[in-house]
Design a protein around this motif. Structure first.
Motif, PDB file in Angstrom:
ATOM      1  N   ASN A  46      14.677  -1.504  -4.897  1.00 62.43           N
ATOM      2  CA  ASN A  46      13.567  -1.391  -5.675  1.00 62.43           C
ATOM      3  C   ASN A  46      12.472  -1.531  -5.051  1.00 62.43           C
ATOM      4  N   VAL A  47      11.858  -1.315  -3.268  1.00 67.07           N
ATOM      5  CA  VAL A  47      10.745  -0.969  -2.642  1.00 67.07           C
ATOM      6  C   VAL A  47      10.824   0.620  -2.498  1.00 67.07           C
ATOM      7  N   GLU A  48      12.053   1.345  -2.577  1.00 61.81           N
ATOM      8  CA  GLU A  48      12.031   2.649  -2.279  1.00 61.81           C
ATOM      9  C   GLU A  48      11.790   3.352  -3.787  1.00 61.81           C
ATOM     10  N   ALA A  49      12.518   2.818  -4.823  1.00 59.59           N
ATOM     11  CA  ALA A  49      11.226   3.051  -6.021  1.00 59.59           C
ATOM     12  C   ALA A  49      10.123   3.206  -6.448  1.00 59.59           C
ATOM     13  N   SER A  50       9.712   2.334  -5.937  1.00 61.57           N
ATOM     14  CA  SER A  50       8.096   2.017  -6.013  1.00 61.57           C
ATOM     15  C   SER A  50       7.528   3.155  -4.707  1.00 61.57           C
ATOM     16  N   LYS A  51       8.233   3.401  -3.204  1.00 57.49           N
ATOM     17  CA  LYS A  51       7.166   4.237  -3.048  1.00 57.49           C
ATOM     18  C   LYS A  51       7.350   5.778  -3.430  1.00 57.49           C
ATOM     19  N   MET A 108       7.898   6.696  -6.710  1.00 54.47           N
ATOM     20  CA  MET A 108       6.585   6.125  -7.903  1.00 54.47           C
ATOM     21  C   MET A 108       5.488   7.193  -7.628  1.00 54.47           C
ATOM     22  N   ALA A 109       4.826   5.761  -6.563  1.00 52.19           N
ATOM     23  CA  ALA A 109       3.651   5.991  -5.774  1.00 52.19           C
ATOM     24  C   ALA A 109       3.219   7.854  -4.897  1.00 52.19           C
ATOM     25  N   SER A 141       3.104  10.408  -8.026  1.00 50.24           N
ATOM     26  CA  SER A 141       1.919   9.762  -8.673  1.00 50.24           C
ATOM     27  C   SER A 141       0.717  10.727  -7.820  1.00 50.24           C
TER      28      SER A 141
END
Length: 69
Positions: free
Chosen positions: A21-26, A28-29, A32
């Motif tokens: 989940n942390v890797e996916a958030s990174k 996504m950022a 963006s």
């Protein structure tokens, strides 16, 4: 005994899920950020022809002034 192994496996899977989940958030950022940079480049690219046309007109006006003056 079997319950302890199951609970340990569940904890391991939850930790791995958290990392993903942390890797996916990174990611996504980063996506963006790249989209914002691409958008900026597209906006800037639209101005280049206008600048070239303005420079050509200015050059033409300067040349006309030199030839007539």
């Amino acid at each position: 005994m079997d319950t302890i192994k199951t609970e340990a496996e569940i904890a391991k899977l939850m930790a791995e899920t958290s990392k993903l989940n942390v890797e996916a958030s990174k990611m996504m950022a980063e996506t963006s950020k790249l989209n914002a940079e691409a958008s900026k480049m597209i906006r800037e690219r639209a101005w280049y022809p206008m600048i070239l046309i303005a420079a050509a007109f200015a050059s033409g006006a300067a040349l006309a002034k030199l030839l007539t003056g």
